[in-house]
Scaffold this active site. Structure first.
Site, PDB file in Angstrom:
ATOM      1  N   ASP A   1      -0.881 -14.401 -13.167  1.00  0.00           N
ATOM      2  CA  ASP A   1      -0.942 -15.830 -12.875  1.00  0.00           C
ATOM      3  C   ASP A   1      -0.465 -16.681 -14.045  1.00  0.00           C
ATOM      4  O   ASP A   1       0.159 -17.717 -13.841  1.00  0.00           O
ATOM      5  CB  ASP A   1      -2.370 -16.236 -12.491  1.00  0.00           C
ATOM      6  CG  ASP A   1      -2.651 -15.928 -11.030  1.00  0.00           C
ATOM      7  OD1 ASP A   1      -1.787 -16.243 -10.188  1.00  0.00           O
ATOM      8  OD2 ASP A   1      -3.708 -15.360 -10.736  1.00  0.00           O
TER       9      ASP A   1
ATOM     10  N   CYS B   1      -5.640  -8.036 -18.666  1.00  0.00           N
ATOM     11  CA  CYS B   1      -5.767  -7.221 -17.448  1.00  0.00           C
ATOM     12  C   CYS B   1      -4.638  -7.491 -16.457  1.00  0.00           C
ATOM     13  O   CYS B   1      -4.655  -6.992 -15.344  1.00  0.00           O
ATOM     14  CB  CYS B   1      -7.117  -7.460 -16.780  1.00  0.00           C
ATOM     15  SG  CYS B   1      -7.386  -9.165 -16.277  1.00  0.00           S
TER      16      CYS B   1
ATOM     17  N   GLU C   1      -5.567 -17.571 -17.362  1.00  0.00           N
ATOM     18  CA  GLU C   1      -4.421 -17.403 -16.460  1.00  0.00           C
ATOM     19  C   GLU C   1      -3.843 -18.742 -16.018  1.00  0.00           C
ATOM     20  O   GLU C   1      -2.931 -18.800 -15.201  1.00  0.00           O
ATOM     21  CB  GLU C   1      -4.794 -16.519 -15.263  1.00  0.00           C
ATOM     22  CG  GLU C   1      -6.068 -16.907 -14.539  1.00  0.00           C
ATOM     23  CD  GLU C   1      -6.424 -15.928 -13.422  1.00  0.00           C
ATOM     24  OE1 GLU C   1      -5.616 -15.057 -13.073  1.00  0.00           O
ATOM     25  OE2 GLU C   1      -7.536 -16.044 -12.882  1.00  0.00           O
TER      26      GLU C   1
ATOM     27  N   HIS D   1       0.816  -1.210   0.000  1.00  0.00           N
ATOM     28  CA  HIS D   1       0.000   0.000   0.000  1.00  0.00           C
ATOM     29  C   HIS D   1       0.846   1.254   0.000  1.00  0.00           C
ATOM     30  O   HIS D   1       0.455   2.294  -0.488  1.00  0.00           O
ATOM     31  CB  HIS D   1      -0.943  -0.010   1.212  1.00  0.00           C
ATOM     32  CG  HIS D   1      -2.214  -0.721   0.930  1.00  0.00           C
ATOM     33  ND1 HIS D   1      -2.778  -1.619   1.800  1.00  0.00           N
ATOM     34  CD2 HIS D   1      -3.035  -0.678  -0.135  1.00  0.00           C
ATOM     35  CE1 HIS D   1      -3.890  -2.087   1.272  1.00  0.00           C
ATOM     36  NE2 HIS D   1      -4.063  -1.539   0.100  1.00  0.00           N
TER      37      HIS D   1
HETATM   38  C1  PEP Z   1      -3.736 -11.873 -13.155  1.00  0.00           C
HETATM   39  O1  PEP Z   1      -3.580 -12.981 -12.647  1.00  0.00           O
HETATM   40  O2  PEP Z   1      -3.028 -11.437 -14.092  1.00  0.00           O
HETATM   41  C2  PEP Z   1      -4.785 -10.957 -12.677  1.00  0.00           C
HETATM   42  C3  PEP Z   1      -5.082  -9.855 -13.318  1.00  0.00           C
HETATM   43  O3  PEP Z   1      -5.434 -11.282 -11.545  1.00  0.00           O
HETATM   44  P1  PEP Z   1      -4.832 -11.203 -10.070  1.00  0.00           P
HETATM   45  O4  PEP Z   1      -3.570 -10.376 -10.126  1.00  0.00           O
HETATM   46  O5  PEP Z   1      -5.896 -10.576  -9.249  1.00  0.00           O
HETATM   47  O6  PEP Z   1      -4.580 -12.635  -9.743  1.00  0.00           O
HETATM   48 MG    MG Z   2      -5.041 -13.891 -11.373  1.00  0.00          MG
END
Ligand code: PEP
Ligand code: MG
Length: 589
Positions: free
Chosen positions: A464, A511, A440, A198
């Site tokens: 991931d 994302c 992922e 944070h």
């Molecule tokens: C990812 O795994 O790239 C993702 C966007 O989700 P998180 O970082 O929340 O696992």
């Molecule tokens: Mg993820």
């Protein structure tokens, strides 16, 4: 003060927040709580010891409440971090456990608190999601504050700084960071901490350079040393030589000019040099962050992580509470899309009275869609809230950690059931929402051609996907150097997903963090990613880079790129072809 002849030292850490600053070091002294006294308590004094602990907690909460009340306007959106800390003071893992240890083991409050805190931190550290892992740091900050109250030592007095300096600290808590006055503090560096802490999130909001995880900065730097902080590259230079200093003074001026220009143009559409339009969206965890997405020119929400509402509580949220939050976000963003990701929680996280077994490999365990399908009532509560909110704007639903077709068909079945329940209750809702799959897990990438028949879009979660493809724990420092989204295996998987999707007429978005790094853009656009989503603060820079890239040039490079045997070779080819577009106005000779 006499000028000392000193060697220039270059330290490498993790870039917490971008930008360059040059100034005098101000060492933040926070000795006192790392080592605590340990002693046993007489049975007659146990009650007194518990009271001493309770008083310290009350004092700590009072201090923090004062800080929250004084929080400057531009950081208001982060007040929730400190409010979460307030809750943590009374959390049963910390507060209840400490009292239990004093009572049962007859140990002093400081010792008991340290032990309770260590256990609570390990629970978070064992979660594979780096965002949740970083919450261990929140427990540490809360523990430190209570310990200081127990021991009568002072908080770091950041407000009292009277000169314009660069803070050098072992670690800074979000509460301390939020007291930073921009007219006094140019930037900060710390021995501990990482990108998802944070503290670095706040630094990015304040838009001051920060380099974290330097390990030995407080040992190597003295008060008043001249230092250069390059938050773009994650570098700190101590006692720079004359020519280094001159170069960085120039770079700093250029970077400021660059940033102003990029932000000024943040609202302009991200249309590539050869005329292709791309949506650049924001990733959020809380409704409050919608403002940041809008302020930075985001074209919607590409990832709404919904875990936060399920944490720091003993029960699961009710449908109405979820609906209220989702509706607020959707209405604020309307008519732009909001992509709500269903609960991506790990099974070993204590979210309710429901006992979950300890897992040896939580990243491979009962996480995300697996947890939801095993707990259909919890899942359906969220699905009902999402379908109700969908009647108030543009919602897409995104499923995390999909590894097989069955998980998608099962989800669709639960969506039908949820819709039926809403129907029976006479609620207003929308069943027909776009359903996306997060790619992922390598198995999902490999069968993307099959999955495409069951989805409306793909969104690649590189955080991931890289972890599972390369078998590298994304939160483990020891193997962090091997974690590379440019690994040929990852790039080939992405290509396969995009091609499979296109073949079946569905679009592929991204994302994961890979989308937020400008140097990756030519590859992503070249491979055919059609929409990108990232932390709000990264949006203007990525839009800026898209406007400079010629997508057809990027596409032409893909065949050569896909034949490369290493990430380094890929990087070299991309940097040769597109590198000069990156901060061209800053780093150019
Ligand atoms: C990812 O795994 O790239 C993702 C966007 O989700 P998180 O970082 O929340 O696992
Ligand atoms: Mg993820």
């Amino acid at each position: 003060m006499t000028q000392q002849q000193t060697e220039e030292i270059v330290l490498r850490g993790i870039s917490g927040s971008q930008g360059i600053c040059i100034g005098k070091a101000y060492l933040v002294d926070r000795e006192g709580v790392d080592v605590v006294e340990r002693y046993y308590i007489d049975i007659d004094n146990i009650e007194k010891e518990i009271n001493r602990f309770k008083q310290a907690v009350n004092k700590a909460r009072k201090e923090l409440t004062g800080i929250i009340e004084d929080i400057p306007e531009d950081l208001r959106q982060h007040a929730y971090i400190l409010e979460t800390h307030l809750l943590l003071h009374k959390d049963k893992m910390l507060y209840g456990k400490t009292i239990e240890l004093i009572e049962n083991e007859r140990i002093n409050a400081e010792w008991a608190l340290k032990r309770a805190s260590a256990t609570a931190k390990s629970v978070f550290r064992n979660i594979s999601d780096p965002y949740l892992q970083a919450r261990a740091a929140d427990i540490e900050h809360v523990t430190d504050r209570i310990l200081r109250c127990l021991m009568g030592t002072d908080d770091v007095n950041i407000q009292g700084i009277s000169k314009r300096v660069i803070l050098v600290a072992n670690n800074l808590s979000p509460a301390e960071t939020s007291q930073i006055k921009l007219d006094r503090v140019m930037g900060f560096i710390t021995d501990r901490g990482g990108k998802t802490s944070h503290t670095s999130i706040i630094a990015r909001t304040l838009e001051i350079p920060a380099v974290l995880g330097l390990e030995r900065a407080t040992a190597l730097i003295n008060n008043e040393d001249l230092i250069i902080v390059d938050g773009n590259e994650g570098i700190v230079i101590v006692n720079p030589a004359e020519e280094t200093l001159l170069r960085y003074e120039e770079l700093s001026r250029r970077y400021e000019a660059h940033k102003k220009e990029v932000i000024r143009r943040g609202d302009l559409p991200a249309t590539s040099a050869d005329g292709e339009f791309f949506r650049v969206m924001g990733n959020i965890e809380l409704p409050e962050e919608v403002v940041a997405v809008k302020d930075h020119g985001g074209d919607g929400i590409g990832l709404f992580r919904t875990e936060f509402l399920y944490l720091s509580r003993d029960d699961f949220p009710e449908e109405q509470e979820l609906f209220d939050q989702y509706r607020e976000v959707v209405e604020l963003m309307s008519p732009l899309p909001v992509t709500i990701r269903s609960l991506d929680i790990n099974g070993d996280k204590e979210v309710s009275s429901m006992p979950t077994p300890q897992e040896a490999n939580p990243a491979l365990g009962l996480r995300a869609i697996r947890f939801c399908l095993k707990n259909p009532e919890i899942f359906k509560t969220q699905l009902r809230a999402i379908m109700r909110a969908a009647s108030h704007g543009y919602i897409r639903l995104l499923l995390p950690m999909i590894s097989s077709v069955q998980e998608v068909t099962e989800t669709r079945r639960l969506m039908d059931e949820a819709a039926e329940e809403l129907n029976n209750r006479g609620e207003q809702y929308k069943r027909d929402i776009e359903l996306g799959i997060m790619i992922e897990i390598p198995s999902a990438a490999v069968i993307a051609d099959i999955l495409a028949d069951f989805a409306d879009f793909f969104s690649i979660g590189t955080n991931d996907l890289v972890q599972y493809t390369l078998a590298i724990d994304r939160g483990n420092r020891e193997v962090a150097h091997l974690y590379d989204p440019m690994h040929p295996a990852v790039i080939r998987l992405i290509r396969h997903v995009v091609d499979a999707g296109r073949h079946k007429g569905i679009k592929t978005y991204m994302c994961g963090e890979m989308a937020a790094d400008s140097i990756n853009l030519p590859i992503l656009l070249g491979l055919g990613i059609e929409e990108l989503s990232m932390a709000p603060q990264s949006i203007p820079e990525i839009k800026n880079m898209i406007r400079k890239v010629n997508v057809s040039d990027a596409k032409k490079l893909m065949d050569t790129l896909l034949q490369q045997s290493s990430a380094a070779d890929m990087q070299r080819i991309i940097t040769d072809a597109f590198g000069e577009l990156l901060y061209e106005d800053v780093y150019a000779e």
